[in-house]
Design an enzyme around this catalytic site. Structure first.
Site, PDB file in Angstrom:
ATOM      1  N   HIS A  57     -14.762  -7.425  11.344  1.00  0.00           N
ATOM      2  CA  HIS A  57     -16.187  -7.588  11.003  1.00  0.00           C
ATOM      3  C   HIS A  57     -17.078  -7.602  12.255  1.00  0.00           C
ATOM      4  O   HIS A  57     -18.055  -6.873  12.342  1.00  0.00           O
ATOM      5  CB  HIS A  57     -16.408  -8.890  10.228  1.00  0.00           C
ATOM      6  CG  HIS A  57     -15.594  -9.008   8.961  1.00  0.00           C
ATOM      7  ND1 HIS A  57     -15.280  -7.918   8.192  1.00  0.00           N
ATOM      8  CD2 HIS A  57     -15.041 -10.074   8.326  1.00  0.00           C
ATOM      9  CE1 HIS A  57     -14.569  -8.315   7.143  1.00  0.00           C
ATOM     10  NE2 HIS A  57     -14.412  -9.618   7.203  1.00  0.00           N
TER      11      HIS A  57
ATOM     12  N   TYR B 231       0.829  -1.220   0.000  1.00  0.00           N
ATOM     13  CA  TYR B 231       0.000   0.000   0.000  1.00  0.00           C
ATOM     14  C   TYR B 231       0.865   1.274   0.000  1.00  0.00           C
ATOM     15  O   TYR B 231       0.617   2.183  -0.782  1.00  0.00           O
ATOM     16  CB  TYR B 231      -0.939   0.053   1.221  1.00  0.00           C
ATOM     17  CG  TYR B 231      -2.122  -0.892   1.196  1.00  0.00           C
ATOM     18  CD1 TYR B 231      -2.399  -1.711   0.104  1.00  0.00           C
ATOM     19  CD2 TYR B 231      -2.984  -0.955   2.294  1.00  0.00           C
ATOM     20  CE1 TYR B 231      -3.494  -2.563   0.117  1.00  0.00           C
ATOM     21  CE2 TYR B 231      -4.083  -1.803   2.311  1.00  0.00           C
ATOM     22  CZ  TYR B 231      -4.335  -2.604   1.220  1.00  0.00           C
ATOM     23  OH  TYR B 231      -5.412  -3.438   1.238  1.00  0.00           O
TER      24      TYR B 231
ATOM     25  N   ARG C  76     -22.958 -22.564   8.291  1.00  0.00           N
ATOM     26  CA  ARG C  76     -22.515 -21.225   7.890  1.00  0.00           C
ATOM     27  C   ARG C  76     -23.587 -20.238   8.308  1.00  0.00           C
ATOM     28  O   ARG C  76     -24.729 -20.333   7.884  1.00  0.00           O
ATOM     29  CB  ARG C  76     -22.315 -21.150   6.374  1.00  0.00           C
ATOM     30  CG  ARG C  76     -22.012 -19.746   5.904  1.00  0.00           C
ATOM     31  CD  ARG C  76     -21.594 -19.645   4.464  1.00  0.00           C
ATOM     32  NE  ARG C  76     -21.325 -18.242   4.153  1.00  0.00           N
ATOM     33  CZ  ARG C  76     -22.184 -17.432   3.524  1.00  0.00           C
ATOM     34  NH1 ARG C  76     -23.336 -17.894   3.101  1.00  0.00           N
ATOM     35  NH2 ARG C  76     -21.871 -16.173   3.305  1.00  0.00           N
TER      36      ARG C  76
ATOM     37  N   ARG D  90     -27.419 -12.142  18.564  1.00  0.00           N
ATOM     38  CA  ARG D  90     -28.481 -12.617  19.468  1.00  0.00           C
ATOM     39  C   ARG D  90     -28.460 -11.753  20.725  1.00  0.00           C
ATOM     40  O   ARG D  90     -27.462 -11.722  21.446  1.00  0.00           O
ATOM     41  CB  ARG D  90     -28.245 -14.084  19.861  1.00  0.00           C
ATOM     42  CG  ARG D  90     -28.053 -15.017  18.684  1.00  0.00           C
ATOM     43  CD  ARG D  90     -28.012 -16.462  19.132  1.00  0.00           C
ATOM     44  NE  ARG D  90     -29.336 -16.951  19.411  1.00  0.00           N
ATOM     45  CZ  ARG D  90     -30.090 -17.629  18.528  1.00  0.00           C
ATOM     46  NH1 ARG D  90     -29.607 -17.914  17.332  1.00  0.00           N
ATOM     47  NH2 ARG D  90     -31.283 -18.034  18.839  1.00  0.00           N
TER      48      ARG D  90
ATOM     49  N   ASP E 241     -41.645 -13.317  13.409  1.00  0.00           N
ATOM     50  CA  ASP E 241     -40.594 -13.625  12.442  1.00  0.00           C
ATOM     51  C   ASP E 241     -40.680 -12.741  11.209  1.00  0.00           C
ATOM     52  O   ASP E 241     -41.704 -12.710  10.528  1.00  0.00           O
ATOM     53  CB  ASP E 241     -40.778 -15.107  12.056  1.00  0.00           C
ATOM     54  CG  ASP E 241     -39.792 -15.557  11.004  1.00  0.00           C
ATOM     55  OD1 ASP E 241     -38.863 -14.799  10.700  1.00  0.00           O
ATOM     56  OD2 ASP E 241     -39.973 -16.671  10.500  1.00  0.00           O
TER      57      ASP E 241
HETATM   58  C1  BG6 Z   1     -13.287 -12.249   4.868  1.00  0.00           C
HETATM   59  C2  BG6 Z   1     -12.381 -13.226   5.545  1.00  0.00           C
HETATM   60  O1  BG6 Z   1     -13.001 -10.937   5.313  1.00  0.00           O
HETATM   61  O2  BG6 Z   1     -14.635 -12.571   5.187  1.00  0.00           O
HETATM   62  C3  BG6 Z   1     -12.713 -14.642   5.127  1.00  0.00           C
HETATM   63  O3  BG6 Z   1     -11.041 -12.934   5.213  1.00  0.00           O
HETATM   64  C4  BG6 Z   1     -14.185 -14.936   5.337  1.00  0.00           C
HETATM   65  O4  BG6 Z   1     -11.930 -15.578   5.857  1.00  0.00           O
HETATM   66  C5  BG6 Z   1     -15.043 -13.829   4.740  1.00  0.00           C
HETATM   67  O5  BG6 Z   1     -14.476 -16.168   4.722  1.00  0.00           O
HETATM   68  C6  BG6 Z   1     -16.498 -14.020   5.120  1.00  0.00           C
HETATM   69  O6  BG6 Z   1     -17.301 -13.107   4.430  1.00  0.00           O
HETATM   70  P1  BG6 Z   1     -18.851 -13.406   4.242  1.00  0.00           P
HETATM   71  O7  BG6 Z   1     -19.356 -12.155   3.612  1.00  0.00           O
HETATM   72  O8  BG6 Z   1     -18.945 -14.608   3.372  1.00  0.00           O
HETATM   73  O9  BG6 Z   1     -19.404 -13.669   5.590  1.00  0.00           O
END
Ligand code: BG6
Length: 482
Positions: free
Chosen positions: A248, A129, A339, A344, A396
């Protein structure tokens, strides 16, 4: 959108991120009419020596096989917007050539207001960068006579800890002003993450309840049912906390926990997020469970003795009037049984309960970010029938049912549009990033030094049993069904 020439430059155009995320997001914006003016041009830049058409063919396969009318025509027209320039990242020649190409486009298409709007999207490893910023500054920002702007879009990992992140920020900060820097966290582009402020601050239901008097604990969970899949080399250097939790999930926590901003102005929102981060207390070792799935080290790019967690549960505690005593349970793992990403919010038991509600489980408010976006509330109702007995049920709001036929935009699509519009609300500010690293750096150093070890877990499982024990200790009560 403003008028005038817009050049979108995708650096690292032949790489994975560009192919899988950046170009498809640009294509979706194009299809919806956001990039269709003849004043928009897209440039791909990378080291690989390929022609315009070779790049276009590489991208084509990622633009979907939508059978809807006009799709293939849209694909062809979109690809025609893309030009490719090849060059290295650390010498001026390539960037001078890039500048020449962009300028030609600008001069040819100069609109009445005449402006040069240049968006540089870094689909690159963060280690380069600083040099790339330097090259852009030196070679590609000489058209201030035209007016307009230059913006850069960068993505994590922003360093590995507080110190390295600050170094990176300082280097970029010497060359670009904060309003020019868009730090992407793609979770901020997800529909239900963007819904959080609306839910919290536009509903009378929640306003009086959203505090330590009523909420027992909050869980923010990310699970993936696959492992590191070919990304072992990258992942092993970072681990699940840096990959998911520090960015995140922490961003989600900020939106769940922050005070009401003065207005929806990006700075007002980001000011409140920073305050939450600055109120997080140091993490206690006994409130952390780390895991590593069995078989993770079989990846040839992962060292045999890797100590990197692929799973972590970490309890964060916010020291302020609203949240004191409420555990925020952050949980993320790879190679688990499902997944899912969800929030919650679990409420306290009803005082003076006459119905034995406790047996049914608690009131819980759930926001499922993915898959199948949904908002639902678990509550106790009378079991229909002659008996006076209670049961747990749900209110819901499942998006698929409620918003049939509505396409939910991809996170990247939305965020790239924001960068063009100049809206920084859903991007991470420098002080936010710093505060986020301050929270996790001591723990990360202890893991890196081998002072804390991940517990092995079976792929496809819920993760280490110790994590569930930690959850119960924190007060979480498993609710039934749904
Ligand atoms: C990314 C991570 O930022 O987010 C990955 O580096 C992960 O490891 C991904 O799989 C998950 O993103 P999403 O949008 O599929 O939940």
């Amino acid at each position: 959108l403003e008028t005038g020439c817009l050049s979108i430059i995708v650096l690292g155009a032949s790489g994975d991120l560009a192919k899988k995320k950046t170009f498809p997001a640009l294509f979706n914006l194009y299809r919806q009419g956001f990039l269709q003016s003849d004043e928009v041009h897209i440039f791909g830049y990378a080291r690989t020596k390929i022609s315009d058409d070779e790049l276009r063919n590489r991208i084509r396969g990622y633009l979907g096989k939508d059978a809807s009318p006009g799709h293939s025509e849209d694909v062809s027209n979109f690809l025609q917007l893309i030009k490719y320039v090849s060059g290295s990242y650390d010498t001026e020649e390539g960037f001078q050539l890039l500048d020449k190409e962009i300028s030609e486009h600008e001069l040819a298409k100069k609109s009445a207001e005449g402006s040069s709007r240049r968006l540089f999207y870094f689909a690159l490893p963060p280690s380069i960068y600083p040099i790339v910023c330097k090259m852009i500054k030196k070679c590609c920002m000489n058209r201030s006579d035209l007016g307009g702007w230059t913006r850069i879009v960068v993505e994590k990992p922003f360093g590995k800890d507080l110190e390295s992140s600050e170094q990176l920020s300082a280097k970029i900060g010497e060359l670009f002003e904060e309003p020019q820097i868009y730090r992407i966290d793609h979770y901020l582009g997800k529909e239900l993450v963007q819904n959080l402020l609306v839910l919290r601050f536009a509903n009378r239901f929640f306003l009086p309840l959203w505090n330590r008097d009523n909420i027992d604990n909050v869980q923010i969970v990310f699970r993936e049912d696959f492992g590191t899949e070919g990304r072992g080399g990258y992942f092993d250097e970072y681990g699940i906390i840096r990959d998911i939790i520090q960015n995140h999930l922490l961003q989600v926590l900020c939106l769940v926990a922050m005070e009401k901003p003065v207005s929806l102005k990006p700075e007002h929102i980001r000011d409140e997020k920073v305050k939450v981060l600055q109120s997080v207390l140091p993490i206690k070792d006994e409130e952390v469970v780390l895991g590593q799935y069995e078989g993770y080290r079989d990846d040839p790019t992962v060292p045999d003795n890797s100590n990197t967690p692929t799973f972590a549960t970490v309890i964060l505690r916010i020291h302020n009037e609203r949240w004191e005593g409420v555990p925020f349970i952050m949980k993320a793992g790879k190679a688990l049984n499902s997944r899912k990403a969800e929030i919650r919010v679990q409420f306290k038991d009803v005082p003076g309960d006459i119905f034995k509600c406790k047996k049914q489980g608690r009131n819980e408010f759930v926001i499922r970010l993915q898959p199948s976006e949904a908002i639902y509330m678990k509550l106790t109702v009378k079991q229909p029938g002659l008996e006076m007995s209670t049961a747990q049920s749900e209110l819901d709001l499942s998006y698929r049912q409620r918003y049939q036929g509505v396409t939910i935009p991809e996170a990247y699509e939305r965020l790239i549009l924001d960068t063009i519009r100049g809206d920084q609300q859903h991007f991470v500010r420098r002080d936010e990033l710093k505060a986020a690293w301050e929270i996790f750096t001591p723990l990360l150093h202890r893991i890196d030094n081998g002072e804390m070890k991940p517990i092995p877990y079976e792929p496809g499982s819920r993760g280490p049993a110790e994590a569930d024990e930690l959850l119960s200790k924190a007060g979480y009560v498993q609710t039934h069904g749904y």
